[in-house]
Design an enzyme around this catalytic site. Sequence first.
Site, PDB file in Angstrom:
ATOM      1  N   THR A   9       1.211   7.172   6.565  1.00  0.00           N
ATOM      2  CA  THR A   9       2.399   6.764   6.058  1.00  0.00           C
ATOM      3  C   THR A   9       2.514   8.008   5.103  1.00  0.00           C
ATOM      4  O   THR A   9       1.752   8.760   4.209  1.00  0.00           O
ATOM      5  CB  THR A   9       2.157   5.565   5.565  1.00  0.00           C
ATOM      6  OG1 THR A   9       3.032   5.417   4.951  1.00  0.00           O
ATOM      7  CG2 THR A   9       0.665   5.153   4.665  1.00  0.00           C
ATOM      8  N   TYR A  31      -0.766  -0.841   0.133  1.00  0.00           N
ATOM      9  CA  TYR A  31      -0.665  -0.335   1.470  1.00  0.00           C
ATOM     10  C   TYR A  31      -1.054   1.180   1.402  1.00  0.00           C
ATOM     11  O   TYR A  31      -1.694   1.998   2.188  1.00  0.00           O
ATOM     12  CB  TYR A  31       0.908  -0.393   2.178  1.00  0.00           C
ATOM     13  CG  TYR A  31       1.318   0.098   3.007  1.00  0.00           C
ATOM     14  CD1 TYR A  31       0.825  -0.519   4.905  1.00  0.00           C
ATOM     15  CD2 TYR A  31       1.951   0.533   3.353  1.00  0.00           C
ATOM     16  CE1 TYR A  31       0.691   0.763   5.708  1.00  0.00           C
ATOM     17  CE2 TYR A  31       2.277   1.656   4.438  1.00  0.00           C
ATOM     18  CZ  TYR A  31       1.235   0.934   5.776  1.00  0.00           C
ATOM     19  OH  TYR A  31       2.926   2.234   6.725  1.00  0.00           O
TER      20      TYR A  31
END
Length: 334
Positions: A117, A141
């Site tokens: 990501t 995350y």
Amino acid sequence: MKTVLVTGGAGYIGSHVVQQLTRRGDRVVVLDNLSTGFRDAVVGAELIVGNVGDMALVTRVLTDWQVDAVMHFAAHTVVPDSVTDPLRYYGNNTCNTRNLLAACAEVGVDKFIFSSTAAVYGITAEGIADEDTPTAPINPYGTSKLMSETMLRDHCATGAMRHVILRYFNVAGCDPTGRIGHSTPNATLLVKVACEHAVGKRECLSIFGTDYDTPDGTGIRDFIHVEDLAAAHLNALDHLRQDGESLVLNCGYGHGYSVRQVIESVQRAAARPLTVVELPRRKGDIPHLIACSDRLQQRLGWAPRYDDLDVIVATALQWEETLLRREAPLTSAA
Ligand code: UD1
């Protein structure tokens, strides 16, 4: 025939990749625990319901299916949830990836494509990141994915495996043919949430932060159509199967839109005004992030087909309308 194992292949991005793979004739097996995925999103491949961290199960699947490459999508992906429950994210995203890699090592699977990501970059100086930009995630995350990247690179450095790490920017839109889409329950991603509001599933749409140092005060992101992102995975698989070297690649278009611009696009597509509520900034959010994705084009020959915010939004809205029809109670004919 060689087989690709796709973990999380019943989820949003994984299902679009599986559909592209099976449409071109690749043999695919999906492993998904259906925690946020859907059985009917798996097109043309067998679904095995189970956990990626279950080494005995994964080892069996890799052997039985003669898997030569793994695409690893299964993960928790909600930034604000990762801030409130970080251990859940490290458990599912990082520890389970470690077990998956160990299972691959045991069986000798030597090609791995990893869903990473843009959140690994954190706040960058100019709001732009290329793959050499230092990584400094600002939420669990992003950290959970960066830790997996590190494990994967260290494992590959032993010579046991080659990888392509794909760092996704903001994925949006759905299969233009309308067969599959983004069905994740309790979604938080902007385009999905805005389209849910446009079809009447939510009463309003919140803007998290209007005081960022951006032209209209709202966050700016690089939105990439899920079909273009899926195509990058097929390019990555071909690269590794042709003995290509390990790569880390950004996946985005290299330009961005603000939250307000996305809302305007949804209003155009839905042909109605949205009810917007302006709220304070959301924890864990960065102000502005755009991909430098030249390397993806140069190294994999990737060519985007849907680089248009209105197209992205139109396909997302079309899918939301499909879901609404499916969920509508059946009325008996008179
Ligand atoms: C981030 C990651 C992305 C990852 C995703 C998973 C970056 C640049 N992107 O996306 O790679 O896949 O997490 O969750 O790190 N917003 C609103 N109202 C809403 C929803 C969002 O104003 O109802 C705003 C956010 O504050 C943000 C922008 O829209 O400014 C995009 O947010 P979102 O769609 O949730 O994605 P990211 O958190 O950027």
